[in-house]
Design a protein around this motif. Structure first.
Motif, PDB file in Angstrom:
ATOM      1  N   SER A 120     -76.236  59.025   8.676  1.00  0.00           N
ATOM      2  CA  SER A 120     -76.529  57.601   8.563  1.00  0.00           C
ATOM      3  C   SER A 120     -75.843  57.061   7.322  1.00  0.00           C
ATOM      4  CB  SER A 120     -78.048  57.383   8.473  1.00  0.00           C
ATOM      5  OG  SER A 120     -78.360  56.028   8.306  1.00  0.00           O
ATOM      6  N   ALA A 121     -75.112  55.979   7.451  1.00  0.00           N
ATOM      7  CA  ALA A 121     -74.254  55.485   6.373  1.00  0.00           C
ATOM      8  C   ALA A 121     -74.941  54.422   5.522  1.00  0.00           C
ATOM      9  CB  ALA A 121     -72.972  54.907   6.959  1.00  0.00           C
ATOM     10  N   SER A 122     -74.456  54.292   4.290  1.00  0.00           N
ATOM     11  CA  SER A 122     -74.941  53.251   3.383  1.00  0.00           C
ATOM     12  C   SER A 122     -74.216  51.938   3.653  1.00  0.00           C
ATOM     13  CB  SER A 122     -74.684  53.670   1.934  1.00  0.00           C
ATOM     14  OG  SER A 122     -73.295  53.749   1.685  1.00  0.00           O
ATOM     15  N   ALA A 149     -78.539  58.906  -3.397  1.00  0.00           N
ATOM     16  CA  ALA A 149     -77.755  58.084  -2.469  1.00  0.00           C
ATOM     17  C   ALA A 149     -76.303  58.519  -2.453  1.00  0.00           C
ATOM     18  CB  ALA A 149     -77.865  56.606  -2.859  1.00  0.00           C
ATOM     19  N   ALA A 150     -75.757  58.825  -3.633  1.00  0.00           N
ATOM     20  CA  ALA A 150     -74.359  59.253  -3.716  1.00  0.00           C
ATOM     21  C   ALA A 150     -74.150  60.588  -3.011  1.00  0.00           C
ATOM     22  CB  ALA A 150     -73.938  59.356  -5.176  1.00  0.00           C
ATOM     23  N   ALA A 151     -75.074  61.515  -3.201  1.00  0.00           N
ATOM     24  CA  ALA A 151     -74.932  62.830  -2.563  1.00  0.00           C
ATOM     25  C   ALA A 151     -74.946  62.712  -1.052  1.00  0.00           C
ATOM     26  CB  ALA A 151     -76.054  63.758  -3.034  1.00  0.00           C
ATOM     27  N   VAL A 152     -75.778  61.829  -0.515  1.00  0.00           N
ATOM     28  CA  VAL A 152     -75.812  61.643   0.932  1.00  0.00           C
ATOM     29  C   VAL A 152     -74.481  61.091   1.428  1.00  0.00           C
ATOM     30  CG1 VAL A 152     -76.921  60.427   2.841  1.00  0.00           C
ATOM     31  CG2 VAL A 152     -78.312  61.334   0.973  1.00  0.00           C
ATOM     32  N   ASP A 153     -73.947  60.078   0.740  1.00  0.00           N
ATOM     33  CA  ASP A 153     -72.668  59.503   1.165  1.00  0.00           C
ATOM     34  C   ASP A 153     -71.524  60.507   1.056  1.00  0.00           C
ATOM     35  OD1 ASP A 153     -73.579  57.081   2.014  1.00  0.00           O
ATOM     36  OD2 ASP A 153     -72.970  55.949   0.242  1.00  0.00           O
ATOM     37  N   LEU A 154     -71.639  61.450   0.140  1.00  0.00           N
ATOM     38  CA  LEU A 154     -70.614  62.482  -0.001  1.00  0.00           C
ATOM     39  C   LEU A 154     -70.834  63.652   0.955  1.00  0.00           C
ATOM     40  CD1 LEU A 154     -70.319  62.535  -3.893  1.00  0.00           C
ATOM     41  CD2 LEU A 154     -68.511  61.847  -2.299  1.00  0.00           C
ATOM     42  N   ILE A 187     -70.680  53.598  -5.591  1.00  0.00           N
ATOM     43  CA  ILE A 187     -69.503  53.033  -4.924  1.00  0.00           C
ATOM     44  C   ILE A 187     -68.413  54.093  -4.773  1.00  0.00           C
ATOM     45  CG2 ILE A 187     -67.626  51.344  -5.121  1.00  0.00           C
ATOM     46  CD1 ILE A 187     -69.639  49.445  -6.423  1.00  0.00           C
ATOM     47  N   THR A 188     -68.153  54.885  -5.814  1.00  0.00           N
ATOM     48  CA  THR A 188     -67.142  55.936  -5.693  1.00  0.00           C
ATOM     49  C   THR A 188     -67.571  56.978  -4.666  1.00  0.00           C
ATOM     50  OG1 THR A 188     -68.119  57.041  -7.622  1.00  0.00           O
ATOM     51  CG2 THR A 188     -66.163  55.685  -8.012  1.00  0.00           C
ATOM     52  N   ALA A 189     -68.867  57.207  -4.525  1.00  0.00           N
ATOM     53  CA  ALA A 189     -69.339  58.138  -3.502  1.00  0.00           C
ATOM     54  C   ALA A 189     -69.029  57.618  -2.106  1.00  0.00           C
ATOM     55  CB  ALA A 189     -70.839  58.374  -3.650  1.00  0.00           C
ATOM     56  N   SER A 190     -69.217  56.321  -1.895  1.00  0.00           N
ATOM     57  CA  SER A 190     -68.909  55.755  -0.572  1.00  0.00           C
ATOM     58  C   SER A 190     -67.425  55.851  -0.264  1.00  0.00           C
ATOM     59  CB  SER A 190     -69.378  54.298  -0.502  1.00  0.00           C
ATOM     60  OG  SER A 190     -68.558  53.447  -1.286  1.00  0.00           O
ATOM     61  N   LEU A 191     -66.601  55.971  -1.304  1.00  0.00           N
ATOM     62  CA  LEU A 191     -65.153  56.100  -1.132  1.00  0.00           C
ATOM     63  C   LEU A 191     -64.699  57.560  -1.225  1.00  0.00           C
ATOM     64  CD1 LEU A 191     -64.048  53.017  -3.268  1.00  0.00           C
ATOM     65  CD2 LEU A 191     -64.324  53.168  -0.785  1.00  0.00           C
ATOM     66  N   ALA A 192     -65.660  58.492  -1.124  1.00  0.00           N
ATOM     67  CA  ALA A 192     -65.379  59.933  -1.051  1.00  0.00           C
ATOM     68  C   ALA A 192     -64.712  60.479  -2.303  1.00  0.00           C
ATOM     69  CB  ALA A 192     -64.528  60.256   0.184  1.00  0.00           C
ATOM     70  N   ASP A 193     -64.970  59.852  -3.449  1.00  0.00           N
ATOM     71  CA  ASP A 193     -64.422  60.328  -4.723  1.00  0.00           C
ATOM     72  C   ASP A 193     -65.522  61.071  -5.478  1.00  0.00           C
ATOM     73  OD1 ASP A 193     -63.266  60.751  -7.183  1.00  0.00           O
ATOM     74  OD2 ASP A 193     -62.516  58.704  -7.429  1.00  0.00           O
ATOM     75  N   GLN A 196     -73.206  65.861   0.767  1.00  0.00           N
ATOM     76  CA  GLN A 196     -73.671  67.029   0.016  1.00  0.00           C
ATOM     77  C   GLN A 196     -75.147  67.267   0.343  1.00  0.00           C
ATOM     78  OE1 GLN A 196     -72.704  65.625  -3.931  1.00  0.00           O
ATOM     79  NE2 GLN A 196     -70.595  66.347  -3.819  1.00  0.00           N
ATOM     80  N   ILE A 197     -75.405  67.929   1.462  1.00  0.00           N
ATOM     81  CA  ILE A 197     -76.764  68.065   1.981  1.00  0.00           C
ATOM     82  C   ILE A 197     -77.678  68.785   0.994  1.00  0.00           C
ATOM     83  CG2 ILE A 197     -78.174  68.941   3.862  1.00  0.00           C
ATOM     84  CD1 ILE A 197     -75.707  68.841   5.641  1.00  0.00           C
ATOM     85  N   GLY A 198     -77.238  69.958   0.536  1.00  0.00           N
ATOM     86  CA  GLY A 198     -78.076  70.739  -0.366  1.00  0.00           C
ATOM     87  C   GLY A 198     -78.420  69.999  -1.630  1.00  0.00           C
ATOM     88  N   LYS A 199     -77.428  69.344  -2.226  1.00  0.00           N
ATOM     89  CA  LYS A 199     -77.666  68.598  -3.464  1.00  0.00           C
ATOM     90  C   LYS A 199     -78.613  67.434  -3.219  1.00  0.00           C
ATOM     91  CE  LYS A 199     -75.241  66.299  -7.268  1.00  0.00           C
ATOM     92  NZ  LYS A 199     -73.903  65.967  -7.840  1.00  0.00           N
ATOM     93  N   ALA A 200     -78.413  66.720  -2.112  1.00  0.00           N
ATOM     94  CA  ALA A 200     -79.271  65.578  -1.805  1.00  0.00           C
ATOM     95  C   ALA A 200     -80.725  66.008  -1.651  1.00  0.00           C
ATOM     96  CB  ALA A 200     -78.787  64.883  -0.541  1.00  0.00           C
ATOM     97  N   LEU A 201     -80.959  67.087  -0.927  1.00  0.00           N
ATOM     98  CA  LEU A 201     -82.324  67.548  -0.707  1.00  0.00           C
ATOM     99  C   LEU A 201     -82.938  68.089  -1.989  1.00  0.00           C
ATOM    100  CD1 LEU A 201     -81.895  69.232   2.777  1.00  0.00           C
ATOM    101  CD2 LEU A 201     -83.010  67.055   2.268  1.00  0.00           C
ATOM    102  N   GLN A 202     -82.113  68.718  -2.832  1.00  0.00           N
ATOM    103  CA  GLN A 202     -82.624  69.214  -4.111  1.00  0.00           C
ATOM    104  C   GLN A 202     -83.076  68.065  -4.993  1.00  0.00           C
ATOM    105  OE1 GLN A 202     -81.072  69.037  -7.441  1.00  0.00           O
ATOM    106  NE2 GLN A 202     -82.921  70.069  -8.225  1.00  0.00           N
ATOM    107  N   ILE A 203     -82.266  66.994  -5.042  1.00  0.00           N
ATOM    108  CA  ILE A 203     -82.645  65.818  -5.833  1.00  0.00           C
ATOM    109  C   ILE A 203     -83.914  65.197  -5.271  1.00  0.00           C
ATOM    110  CG2 ILE A 203     -81.969  63.489  -6.521  1.00  0.00           C
ATOM    111  CD1 ILE A 203     -79.045  64.487  -6.444  1.00  0.00           C
TER     112      ILE A 203
END
Length: 388
Positions: free
Chosen positions: A45-47, A289-294, A244-250, A296-303
């Motif tokens: 699901s996207a931001s 939010a940034a981890a989800v857009d990137l 914003i940089t996360a949404s741009l895959a940076d 990064q499942i594990g990082k997002a769930l850890q946060i």
């Protein structure tokens, strides 16, 4: 729920109509091809910023992809109030008595509270007359009234972008920046830039948003060593840049911005500065939010699992937390867990839930992942204005 109305399906349909491959669209939008594939197939699901980048690359309005303006009709009845509040800055009659500055300050503080608590209907009911009074007050009282006016225009922006009206959101930001500049407070102007960057990202102008943030951070940086308020604004600017940089895959730039926000946030503490939630807890929410857009499942769930929210955190921010946790669960193909988080988001902030395009995208993604939509999912979807 109608599969054809899911954002990923709409993106794929428009992309194919344009004769574009996933790779070509991802490159033009400056997003991850992997994330694009996941969104199109219902695996993520996207931001709003991510959708904005895709919409810009496809040459369509973001609402065509999200259905954001399919919100319940009673919410869209607020739009005339927004338009009236933003209609003019120079057509205020000499016969308008704004009353005392203290009374106006109390009214603006109430609107600010409603905004943080997502009471959009209450804001819409008072905003046009309040803006008119504040414009008259600015004529009489000068800078202090302009500072209050900037907050009123910020509330206009909140209503506009929650309902998916990007044009009104940008107009509100023009008005807020104008009022902030006249307030004589450079940190209020920097806060207006923080909000404008988000508005730009939502229409796919992420590059311009980052340029604005970079320029503003350069202006604020000399102040942060001696001014706690400047340090708070500094963290907000970096949080915004990180998402914003996360949404741009940076991913590298995202890590740098979130780390800088976290470093300074420790000295700021969890509080509200310039009507903006700041501090370590809110940095965690942006990191999530940034981890989800990137992707990064594990990082997002850890946060998500390690974040402890302050009891007095703004309802809007807590609702966003549950929404982003839901998006993390969807990325992990756990729609039932996502639906539980969406129920919490709805209970906390029902008007935000009904208006949010991100909510609709999450619900549609959950439906795509469930073999058969449960009653709980269908009730949430109906509440958000998504028809069976």
């Amino acid at each position: 729920m109608n599969e054809e109305e899911r954002a990923g399906v709409r993106i794929a349909r428009v992309r194919k109509q344009r004769g574009m491959t996933q790779r070509a669209l991802a490159e033009r939008a400056r997003v991850s091809k992997s994330m694009l594939a996941k969104v199109e197939t219902g695996h993520a699901s996207a931001s709003t910023a991510w959708i904005g980048a895709i919409a810009q690359a496809l040459g369509v309005d973001a609402t065509r992809l999200t259905g954001a303006q399919d919100s319940p009709e009673q919410l869209h009845q607020l739009v005339p109030s927004i338009r009236r509040a933003l209609a003019s800055v120079d057509l205020i009659g000499d016969d308008i008595d704004p009353g005392s500055l203290e009374l106006l300050r109390e009214q603006v503080l109430q609107v600010n509270t409603w905004r943080r608590d997502t009471k959009y209907g209450r804001i819409g009911a008072v905003l046009p007359d309040l803006v008119e009074q504040l414009l008259a007050a600015a004529r009489d009282y000068g800078e202090p009234a302009y500072a209050l006016l900037a907050d009123a225009y910020r509330a206009s922006n909140t209503l506009a972008h929650k309902l998916g009206y990007a044009d009104l959101s940008l107009t509100a930001m023009d008005r807020m920046e104008w009022a902030a500049t006249h307030s004589g407070d450079p940190l209020l102007t920097a806060t207006a830039h923080y909000l404008r960057a988000a508005a730009l990202a939502r229409i796919g102008a992420g590059k311009q948003a980052l340029q604005l943030l970079d320029r503003t951070m350069n202006e604020v940086e000399p102040l942060i060593a001696t001014d706690p308020e400047a340090a708070a604004v500094w963290t907000a600017l970096h949080m915004r840049a990180g998402t914003i940089t996360a949404s741009l895959a940076d991913a590298d730039s995202t890590s740098e911005h979130i780390a800088e926000a976290a470093r300074v946030a420790e000295t700021v503490g969890n509080r509200v500065v310039y009507e903006t939630t700041v501090g370590p807890a809110n940095v965690n929410l942006h990191a999530l939010a940034a981890a989800v857009d990137l992707g990064q499942i594990g990082k997002a769930l850890q946060i998500a699992n390690s974040t402890v929210l302050p009891q007095d955190m703004a309802t809007e921010r807590v609702s966003h937390f549950h929404l982003d946790v839901a998006r993390a669960h969807l990325l992990n193909h756990r729609p039932d867990d996502a639906i539980e988080e969406l129920h919490q988001a709805r209970a906390l902030a029902p008007e935000h839930f009904r208006a949010s395009g991100t909510v609709k995208t999450a619900l549609q993604t959950a439906a795509a992942q469930q073999r058969r939509a449960t009653y709980g999912l269908r009730s949430l979807a109906n509440y958000a204005g998504i028809q069976d």
